[in-house]
Design a protein around this motif. Structure first.
Motif, mmCIF file in Angstrom:
data_model
loop_
_atom_site.group_PDB
_atom_site.id
_atom_site.type_symbol
_atom_site.label_atom_id
_atom_site.label_comp_id
_atom_site.label_asym_id
_atom_site.label_seq_id
_atom_site.Cartn_x
_atom_site.Cartn_y
_atom_site.Cartn_z
ATOM 1 N N LEU A 62 -5.897 -8.299 -12.769
ATOM 2 C CA LEU A 62 -7.252 -8.544 -12.284
ATOM 3 C C LEU A 62 -7.883 -7.267 -11.737
ATOM 4 O O LEU A 62 -9.100 -7.060 -11.868
ATOM 5 N N TYR A 66 -11.302 -5.440 -12.935
ATOM 6 C CA TYR A 66 -12.346 -4.970 -12.010
ATOM 7 C C TYR A 66 -12.639 -3.488 -12.232
ATOM 8 O O TYR A 66 -13.786 -3.046 -12.089
ATOM 9 N N ARG A 122 -10.764 -20.599 -13.565
ATOM 10 C CA ARG A 122 -11.269 -19.275 -13.197
ATOM 11 C C ARG A 122 -10.753 -18.188 -14.122
ATOM 12 O O ARG A 122 -11.467 -17.216 -14.417
ATOM 13 N N VAL A 126 -13.122 -15.368 -16.122
ATOM 14 C CA VAL A 126 -12.940 -13.917 -16.023
ATOM 15 C C VAL A 126 -12.800 -13.302 -17.414
ATOM 16 O O VAL A 126 -13.413 -12.266 -17.717
ATOM 17 N N GLY A 163 -17.103 -11.724 -13.055
ATOM 18 C CA GLY A 163 -15.825 -11.064 -12.828
ATOM 19 C C GLY A 163 -15.257 -11.258 -11.438
ATOM 20 O O GLY A 163 -14.159 -11.793 -11.261
ATOM 21 N N SER A 164 -16.008 -10.869 -10.413
ATOM 22 C CA SER A 164 -15.448 -10.807 -9.064
ATOM 23 C C SER A 164 -15.276 -12.147 -8.359
ATOM 24 O O SER A 164 -14.181 -12.426 -7.848
ATOM 25 N N SER A 167 -12.263 -14.042 -9.517
ATOM 26 C CA SER A 167 -11.057 -13.265 -9.209
ATOM 27 C C SER A 167 -10.718 -13.342 -7.729
ATOM 28 O O SER A 167 -9.552 -13.494 -7.352
#
Length: 468
Positions: A62, A66, A122, A126, A163-164, A167
């Motif tokens: 992850l 990022y 989730r 992502v 994305g965030s 994550s």
């Protein structure tokens, strides 16, 4: 709804028989010793992250995702002087391109995606988001004018919005609260690692092959990484590491907004983070242009310098800041806010010196301390935000925090510098960018530090009042 009169008000399982548990909505449900044993058995048999190896693998992967987020976002900063010359752009247009236009769609898309993440898988979100923003980054190399570049950068922003928050939510369900800030701090190193490779790869690719090739080469690998994410990591079980059960009922969005806004510590923390991001994004988006215009540096050498000072230095700062906060927090939870406040105060004189000194290398050396300290706030604020809310509120709470950070920080920061630089250009010429950054950034960092100190004043009470 209040618990029955005979029920002890336990907010966790705490290793003893607990008769009732308060969930994210404030509803009380009966728990028996048998249910507790079943949950403990589930933790060891069904938990895909029961082993440290699997937990750390997911965290590292992850973090790499990022990093790609910020490689693709940061790439334009080192390329923008070449893009400006090729497409005949102004500083205001560049500031809009790297700032407000990107940030507006990033945060608009972030809220519904976060709502989806609080209900759905989730891991899949992502992976899909990574595919979208990587494809759009590669497509940036094929644009022919400003409008096309603006549209594909909006596409990058929409992709990166997924994305965030998912994550963050996954990490909070993989690692227990005592390790959460450190884990999110490690994940947040992706910001600095992305900046490192964005500056390094972008600088040298631009120097030898041009800015179009740089976009294509940097964007394409993310498509492969999206497949790896989808195939190799599992969706964590919500609440398992905290021995908390989660109901399937989604939490209304306004309930999360209302809860966060009712916490004075969150209001000050979010504003402190947003102002810190205002300075950080302004520097990461404009420092290359400043060094090229005022000091005549080439993109290859400059990219290497910035990769080390902002990229590597920032990675050290964000992880060590979160790790240190986790070590100090058992003594006093306010260290989660005190550390970013102290970091901001220390940054002020070094930030001002960066734009006052005459030599290129002296200026770069002055930027080392801010490069290390600018992102100390990141892991601490995300982990603290998750501590203030319930289990099915985490992705959305991250999105709300990021909305504030990105509208003020990413949206207004680079754009404000660009507009002020254009305003000063008739009188200061190529030095207009130097003074735009000098006039805005040191005061903004001091203002940010004040908000973090104010957030610390009510932090302990607000954490204690968090729904379970």
């Amino acid at each position: 709804m209040a618990p029955p009169a005979e029920a002890p008000n336990y907010n966790s399982y705490a290793g003893r028989p607990t008769h009732y548990c308060n969930d994210a909505h404030g509803w009380w449900q009966a728990l028996t010793p048998r249910n507790l044993l079943l949950m403990q058995d589930q933790e060891t048999t069904d938990n895909p992250y029961a082993s440290k190896k699997s937990a750390y693998y997911a965290l590292v992967l992850l973090t790499i995702v990022y990093s790609f987020n910020f490689i693709d976002r940061q790439l334009l900063a080192i390329l923008q002087e070449s893009v400006k010359a090729d497409l005949d752009l102004s500083d205001s247009q560049l500031g809009l391109l790297t700032g407000f236009a990107f940030a507006a769609f990033y945060v608009i898309a972030g809220i519904p995606i976060a709502r989806w993440a609080d209900r759905g898988n989730r891991r899949n979100i992502v992976a899909l988001s990574l595919f979208v923003w990587s494809f759009m980054t590669a497509l940036s190399g094929a644009v022919l004018n400003y409008t096309q570049l603006l549209l594909v950068r909006i596409g990058v922003g929409i992709g990166e919005a997924g994305g965030s928050p998912p994550s963050h939510s996954m990490i909070s369900d993989i690692f227990p609260p005592t390790e959460r800030a450190s884990a999110i701090g490690f994940y947040s190193m992706g910001v600095s690692i992305g900046i490192l490779f964005g500056f390094l790869a972008g600088g040298w690719l631009n120097e030898y092959f041009g800015w179009r090739v740089a976009f294509i080469v940097v964007g394409a690998p993310g498509i492969l990484l999206a497949i790896i994410v989808r195939m190799s990591i599992a969706e964590p079980i919500r609440g398992l590491v905290e021995h908390r059960q989660v109901l399937d009922t989604p939490v209304p969005m306004m309930e999360v907004v209302s809860l966060l806004w009712s916490r004075r510590s969150f209001r000050h923390m979010a504003m402190g983070a947003a102002l810190n991001a205002f300075a950080g994004y302004s520097i990461s988006n404009w420092i290359a242009s400043f060094m090229i215009r005022s000091h005549g540096m080439s993109t290859g050498e400059l990219g290497t310098w910035l990769a080390l000072t902002i990229g590597l230095g920032g990675a050290v700062g964000v992880f060590c800041g979160a790790l240190l906060a986790d070590r100090l927090a058992p003594r006093d939870k306010r260290w989660y806010m005190w550390l970013p406040a102290l970091a901001g105060i220390i940054c002020v004189p070094f930030t001002a010196s960066t734009y006052l000194v005459a030599g290129a290398y002296t200026s770069l050396v002055m930027g080392i301390i801010p490069g290390i300290l600018f992102n100390v706030y990141l892991g601490n604020t995300i982990a603290t935000t998750h501590g203030l809310v319930g289990l099915r509120m985490r992705a959305l709470s991250s999105a709300i925090l990021f909305l504030i950070i990105n509208i003020i920080g990413l949206g207004l920061g680079p754009w404000s510098i660009g507009m002020l630089s254009d305003y000063l250009a008739p009188s200061l010429g190529i030095e207009s960018l130097r003074y735009a950054m000098l006039y805005l950034l040191p005061p903004i960092m001091f203002w940010s530090a004040c908000h973090f100190f104010l957030a610390a004043r009510t932090l302990r009470e607000d954490l204690a009042a968090a729904p379970q």
